[in-house]
Design a protein around this motif. Structure first.
Motif: not given
Length: 278
Positions: A69-72, A96-102
């Motif tokens: 998520n590139r939003r601030r 600003g967070q990121r999450q791994r998905v499969r």
């Protein structure tokens, strides 16, 4: 909701009732705001491919991705990712967070295959509109041949043809060979606790390898033709490595020397995956 809005709109036109006009305006405004929020919810989201596990043709495997998520300031809600064969749902992704998905996916062919296209969608905020976004996923991944169980129809090479470093390599199950300093690569079960306590530093027991004689697989000698032979060779490489037997490969004019270890096994599988029968 749409039917009620239309009925109120017709009623307002026919009766000239101002209250109905206000209700219709409020309902239409609510729909417009819902659409704008849904569009903003999926904006500025980035999907990045991660190194994939071992992939085999015809066998479903989870492809790893990283959603960013590139939003601030604004989080993303109720995000769904799909490749057409599998999907993953992310309820909330903060700014600003990121999450791994499969995402489960099956490749039909071996070799360097393009990554599947991923569709991002969301029902946010109240399922009036389902917004869809097709995310670009540039890149390729290596797919090994489809595994076909096979017996070993080849004659083992004599031990004398085996490189000396393979004959003398250390293992973890054989007779005690030496006591050496712990390097970080050895399994914890090989630690020598008494000597480690006496020397105030970790010591490990180095034992002989239990691997058998080396094997050279000639793909042309395997049953079947073409893709079937490659699949049988792929299965044999994995099976011999599990049994700690050094293995080599003859693949047409290509000869891969006998060796062992994870890196060597992947090199053999890669040669099988990229083999051009012509």
């Amino acid at each position: 909701y749409i039917v009620v809005t239309l009925l109120l709109g017709f009623g307002a036109v026919n009766t000239g009732n101002n209250l109905m006009y206000l209700l219709v305006s409020a309902l239409l405004g609510f729909m417009a705001v819902s659409g704008l929020l849904g569009k903003a919810n999926i904006s500025r989201l980035e999907l990045r491919p991660l190194p994939a596990p071992e992939l085999y043709a015809g066998l479903q495997a989870p492809l790893p991705w990283l959603l960013v998520n590139r939003r601030r300031r604004l989080p993303a809600f109720l995000i769904e990712l799909s490749t057409g064969q599998g999907r993953a749902i992310i309820p909330l992704l903060g700014p600003g967070q990121r999450q791994r998905v499969r995402l489960p996916h099956t490749f039909d062919r071996r070799g360097d295959q393009p990554l599947p296209a991923v569709t991002l969608s969301s029902h946010f905020p109240i399922n009036f509109f389902v917004r869809h976004l097709r995310l670009p996923t540039a890149g390729e991944t290596l797919v090994f041949p489809a595994l076909i169980e096979s017996r070993l129809p080849v004659t083992d090479d004599p031990v004398s043809s085996m490189p000396r470093q393979l004959l003398e390599q250390a293992g973890y199950e054989g007779d005690l060979r030496a006591i050496v300093d712990y390097s970080g690569a050895e399994p914890l079960r090989s630690l020598h606790w008494k000597l480690s306590a006496r020397h105030e530093e970790l010591k490990v027991k180095q034992t002989e390898s239990l691997g058998g004689n080396p094997v050279m697989i000639d793909v042309a000698d395997l049953p079947g033709h073409g893709e079937e032979q490659l699949g049988r060779a792929c299965w044999l490489v994995n099976d011999l490595e599990r049994r700690q037997r050094p293995v080599g490969l003859r693949l047409g004019s290509q000869h891969l020397a006998v060796g062992s270890g994870q890196t060597h096994r992947l090199r053999l599988l890669g040669a099988l995956a990229r083999h051009d029968p012509s």
